[in-house]
Structure formats: C-alpha cells, structure tokens
Design an enzyme around this catalytic site. Sequence first.
Site, PDB file in Angstrom:
ATOM      1  CE1 TYR A   3     -16.340   5.343  -5.211  1.00  0.00           C
ATOM      2  CE2 TYR A   3     -18.321   4.071  -5.712  1.00  0.00           C
ATOM      3  CZ  TYR A   3     -16.959   4.128  -5.477  1.00  0.00           C
ATOM      4  OH  TYR A   3     -16.213   2.981  -5.515  1.00  0.00           O
ATOM      5  CG  ASN A  57      -6.896   0.578  -6.502  1.00  0.00           C
ATOM      6  OD1 ASN A  57      -7.935  -0.072  -6.471  1.00  0.00           O
ATOM      7  ND2 ASN A  57      -6.253   0.952  -5.389  1.00  0.00           N
ATOM      8  CG  ASN A 105     -28.661  16.272   3.414  1.00  0.00           C
ATOM      9  OD1 ASN A 105     -29.441  17.212   3.415  1.00  0.00           O
ATOM     10  ND2 ASN A 105     -28.996  15.059   3.825  1.00  0.00           N
ATOM     11  CB  VAL A 138      -3.493  10.264  -7.844  1.00  0.00           C
ATOM     12  CG1 VAL A 138      -2.687   8.996  -7.648  1.00  0.00           C
ATOM     13  CG2 VAL A 138      -4.832  10.204  -7.133  1.00  0.00           C
TER      14      VAL A 138
HETATM   15  P1  NAD Z   1      -9.489   1.682   0.188  1.00  0.00           P
HETATM   16  O1  NAD Z   1     -10.062   2.920   0.773  1.00  0.00           O
HETATM   17  O2  NAD Z   1      -9.279   0.507   1.054  1.00  0.00           O
HETATM   18  O3  NAD Z   1      -8.093   2.020  -0.534  1.00  0.00           O
HETATM   19  C1  NAD Z   1      -7.945   3.138  -1.391  1.00  0.00           C
HETATM   20  C2  NAD Z   1      -6.489   3.565  -1.392  1.00  0.00           C
HETATM   21  O4  NAD Z   1      -6.381   4.728  -2.221  1.00  0.00           O
HETATM   22  C3  NAD Z   1      -5.994   3.958   0.012  1.00  0.00           C
HETATM   23  O5  NAD Z   1      -4.768   3.346   0.286  1.00  0.00           O
HETATM   24  C4  NAD Z   1      -5.873   5.471  -0.093  1.00  0.00           C
HETATM   25  O6  NAD Z   1      -4.848   6.010   0.757  1.00  0.00           O
HETATM   26  C5  NAD Z   1      -5.546   5.654  -1.570  1.00  0.00           C
HETATM   27  N1  NAD Z   1      -5.844   7.031  -1.994  1.00  0.00           N
HETATM   28  C6  NAD Z   1      -6.950   7.760  -1.726  1.00  0.00           C
HETATM   29  N2  NAD Z   1      -6.798   9.001  -2.212  1.00  0.00           N
HETATM   30  C7  NAD Z   1      -5.573   9.057  -2.819  1.00  0.00           C
HETATM   31  C8  NAD Z   1      -4.863  10.069  -3.499  1.00  0.00           C
HETATM   32  N3  NAD Z   1      -5.382  11.313  -3.641  1.00  0.00           N
HETATM   33  N4  NAD Z   1      -3.643   9.788  -3.989  1.00  0.00           N
HETATM   34  C9  NAD Z   1      -3.088   8.546  -3.823  1.00  0.00           C
HETATM   35  N5  NAD Z   1      -3.736   7.546  -3.174  1.00  0.00           N
HETATM   36  C10 NAD Z   1      -4.960   7.791  -2.680  1.00  0.00           C
HETATM   37  O7  NAD Z   1     -10.439   1.337  -1.038  1.00  0.00           O
HETATM   38  P2  NAD Z   1     -10.686  -0.076  -1.795  1.00  0.00           P
HETATM   39  O8  NAD Z   1     -11.931  -0.664  -1.272  1.00  0.00           O
HETATM   40  O9  NAD Z   1      -9.456  -0.872  -1.845  1.00  0.00           O
HETATM   41  O10 NAD Z   1     -11.024   0.474  -3.261  1.00  0.00           O
HETATM   42  C11 NAD Z   1     -10.059   0.585  -4.293  1.00  0.00           C
HETATM   43  C12 NAD Z   1     -10.746   1.071  -5.560  1.00  0.00           C
HETATM   44  O11 NAD Z   1     -11.805   0.181  -5.899  1.00  0.00           O
HETATM   45  C13 NAD Z   1     -11.391   2.453  -5.431  1.00  0.00           C
HETATM   46  O12 NAD Z   1     -11.236   3.144  -6.660  1.00  0.00           O
HETATM   47  C14 NAD Z   1     -12.841   2.137  -5.185  1.00  0.00           C
HETATM   48  O13 NAD Z   1     -13.690   3.182  -5.570  1.00  0.00           O
HETATM   49  C15 NAD Z   1     -13.028   0.905  -6.051  1.00  0.00           C
HETATM   50  N6  NAD Z   1     -14.162   0.061  -5.628  1.00  0.00           N
HETATM   51  C16 NAD Z   1     -14.165  -0.612  -4.438  1.00  0.00           C
HETATM   52  C17 NAD Z   1     -15.263  -1.410  -4.103  1.00  0.00           C
HETATM   53  C18 NAD Z   1     -15.332  -2.209  -2.822  1.00  0.00           C
HETATM   54  O14 NAD Z   1     -16.311  -2.927  -2.618  1.00  0.00           O
HETATM   55  N7  NAD Z   1     -14.356  -2.128  -1.938  1.00  0.00           N
HETATM   56  C19 NAD Z   1     -16.347  -1.503  -4.982  1.00  0.00           C
HETATM   57  C20 NAD Z   1     -16.307  -0.791  -6.175  1.00  0.00           C
HETATM   58  C21 NAD Z   1     -15.206  -0.024  -6.505  1.00  0.00           C
END
Ligand code: NAD
Length: 450
Positions: free
Chosen positions: A356, A291, A302, A265
Amino acid sequence: MARDTYTELVNTPLGRRVSGALGLPQPARLRRHRPGAAVIDGPVALVGDTVVADRLAEVMLAWGLDVRRHPDPGERLAAVVVCLDEVSTPAALSTPVLGLSALLKQVGRSGRVVTVFRDPAGSSDPAVRAARQGIQGITRSLAHEMRRGATANGIILADDLDADAPGVAGALRFLLSGRSAYVDGQFLTVDTVNGELPRSPEGWERPLTGQVAVVTGAARGIGASIAEVLHRDGAEIIAVDVPAAGEQLAETANRVRGTALQLDVTSEDAGEKILTHAAQHHGRLDIVVHNAGITRDKLLANMTQDRWDSVIAVNIESQLRINRALLASDLFSHSPRIVSLASTSGIAGNRGQTNYAASKAGVIGMVSASKDLLGSRHGTINAVAPGFIETEMTAKIPLVTREVARRLSSLNQGGLPVDVAETIAFLASPSAGGTSGLTLRVCGQNLIGA
Ligand code: NAD
C-alpha cells in the site's frame, strides 16, 4: 462508519469537565463548511506590513471580512494571518512571531492561524533559506499547540510570484474556511499565476459550475463523499466503480444527479471507456479524481504475489494508464484537473503496508513528475493524503488500535470523508490553479513519525 463516541461524550458539559480534570484528550467539534455560511465568523487579525499583507487585506475586505491590523487586546479573534514573506534572517523572525504570540490567546474555537511566506527552496542564500525554513518549523509546532479545533497552516509563495496571483487568495480563503477543518500543520504552495477567482459570492459557493468530473471508487466511503461535494460545488458527476458495487454506485449517481459507469479501473481500456462515456453523456471532461483504492495488508515477510500485485494495479498502475489515455485526448485538454488519493502511509510507511505504501508513495511521485505536463495545458495535478478517516475501511480496525489512531493527531479525532472531499474540491477549483505537483495531507496533523 464507526461512531466516535468519545468525541460525542467529551462535548457534553459533564464529559468536558471530567476529561479536563483527568487531563484526557479533548477533541472539539470542528467548524465545517455549510453552504451559504460566512468564510469565517469574527475578526481576522493581520500581522505584517508587506505588499503581500496589503493585498491580502484588500482581498479579505472584499469578501466582507472584519480585518484588523491592530486588534484590541482581549478581543475574540476568528483568525490571525501572519505575512512573513520579507523575512530574510532567522533573527528577523522575532518581531512578527512575538506579535503573533501576543494574539494567540484571543483565537477562538475552530480558529485559524495562517502564515504566508516565500519558498525556502527559492533561495540559495543560507540565511534566507534558514529563515524561511524556520517559518515551517514555527507553523508545524504551533499547530501542535492550538486548542479547541483551531489549526495552523501555511501558504508558501514562489519567490517571484506577485501578491495578485489568484492562487494566493484562493489558498487563503480555503485555509480560513470550514472546508479545511481537518487540514492542520500543512503548507499550500502557490507557484504560478494560473487560476481564476470567482467574482461573486455565488461563484465561491459553486466554483465548479459547468464542469464535468469523474470520480473513481464512488460507490461508497470517501469516493461517494467526493461525488457529493463536487456536485454541491456545481460539477456534473460521472461516478465510477466496479460492477460488483453497481447498486451502491447507482445510489451515489442518483443522489448527485450524475451518471454511473461500471468499470474496473485496472482494465487496459479504462481511460478510453471514461472518455467515451464522458463524450456521449456529458460532452466534456474537466476533472478526474483517482479515488479507487484497496488495502491487502501483510508483513513483507508474509507477502503474497496476489496481495502485492492487486494493490499496485488498483492504486497506482491504473492511475498512470488512465492519465496517459485522458491526456492524449482533446476532450481532456482544456485546463484539465487531476486529483489523486495518496495516504499518510505513503509518506511515513506503516507496518503491514509495504504494498500500500509503495502504491501511495508512487502516487506522490507521479503527481510531482506530471506537474509540467499538466502545466503545459494550463491544468494541475495534485494529491491528497488522508490520515485516519472514519469510513467502512477504518471501522474494521480493532477498537483499541482505532481509538489510538483517532487520538494521535493534533485535533485528537479522526477526519470525516467530507474533509477529504472538501480539499479535493478546492484543488479541482479554478482558485487553486496556481498549485500543482503538491501532496496535501488531510490528517489533523497526524503524528505519523515522518
Ligand atoms: P473504501 O474501500 O470504502 O472505498 C473504495 C472504493 O473503491 C470502493 O467502492 C471500491 O469498490 C472501489 N474500488 C476498488 N477497486 C476498484 C477498481 N479496481 N475499480 C473501480 N473501483 C474500485 O475506501 P475509502 O476508505 O473510501 O478510501 C478511498 C481512497 O482513500 C482510497 O484510495 C484509500 O486508499 C484512500 N485513503 C483512505 C483512508 C481512510 O482512512 N479511509 C486513509 C488514507 C487514504
């Protein structure tokens, strides 16, 4: 995804007795949406005698709910809806709020309290704004007091908004239903008459029928769940992820009978690639869910250039660039819906997460600033801020920290990816057309300190 063994244990008869006797947290099994299930199981008490209350009574009766203006004492209630939209002084809160108080002990497992009131910012009269803001304080505090998986949330109506606006009924149905299981202590603002309500029970089951949705980061975790829920709700899915996640991406796309698009992305032409793929394989594009996200945690003292830049590039710069490209195209111009992933870290900040939090607070800013642009095309843009969600990302957190993070919420447990996905599906649906520019937390009222 790590198992929440404590919640499993507490929900056995022995576990319930022991945790009760020791005064330990008692996370309940939450009522989550199942296709075909009733909106809510049991009578709904309605407090208040305003025009909005009359309209909501009509709406709920049309859904087949058992609405009670005067519930019998001792009767088990599934929900209480409190219409406070005409309250104009703090002193006037007492009658309806004590009316609610008298009903609270009757609210059952995974029950709901929904307050409905006018936007505090909509009045410059100090007494009116004090009363309205007071309702926010009541709702948030009550959410902390609810037990057994029950929640309290509010619907904020713009000052001049008519009770008939579709978004009002849409918000109420979402908050009563199992789709909002992990939304607690939050407010859904409805400020325009935009949007449309499904006309049949089937329409409510599959509100996204005929629409095409792109979901980034769909190979795993929350993104895969978003793809599944949007598909369940009727949408055709374009699942996007990096080439390195190609195999898992193909699995998601196959599961939801959609198409896969391997794409970073952050690439300059990501928006154009999405448009070309949507035009060639689906012929339209209606919904975009940003997402894809990464963390590269380090204390700011750091921090490295690489960690900083990569998080900003994936989590916010890519969204800004893709939105610019999509919104310049005719393919994405008819009631476009954008939903972005923020985070509670973007609201309260988090140690080790300046990069973040900058990106996720950035998402919140982007969404509120883009509201008018989307509104001019009868579209909406909103964000969802998850708290602690059980995914591969959070399974890597050390056990003790993870356990603390789970329990530090009013629901005493982490959320599931499906909880985030349900909220996104709602915000992308026609019945949420009156809500835009909003960031809605899906965090079980996480005690995040802001
Ligand atoms: P995850 O790491 O399990 O999945 C993220 C996905 O995004 C992965 O499949 C990864 O390959 C893909 N990705 C990363 N960089 C990319 C890029 N440059 N282009 C295309 N795809 C890319 O994360 P998750 O826990 O499922 O989180 C999903 C979203 O929810 C994120 O934006 C995260 O910040 C947000 N979030 C998650 C939590 C949590 O508790 N898990 C809490 C708050 C926010």
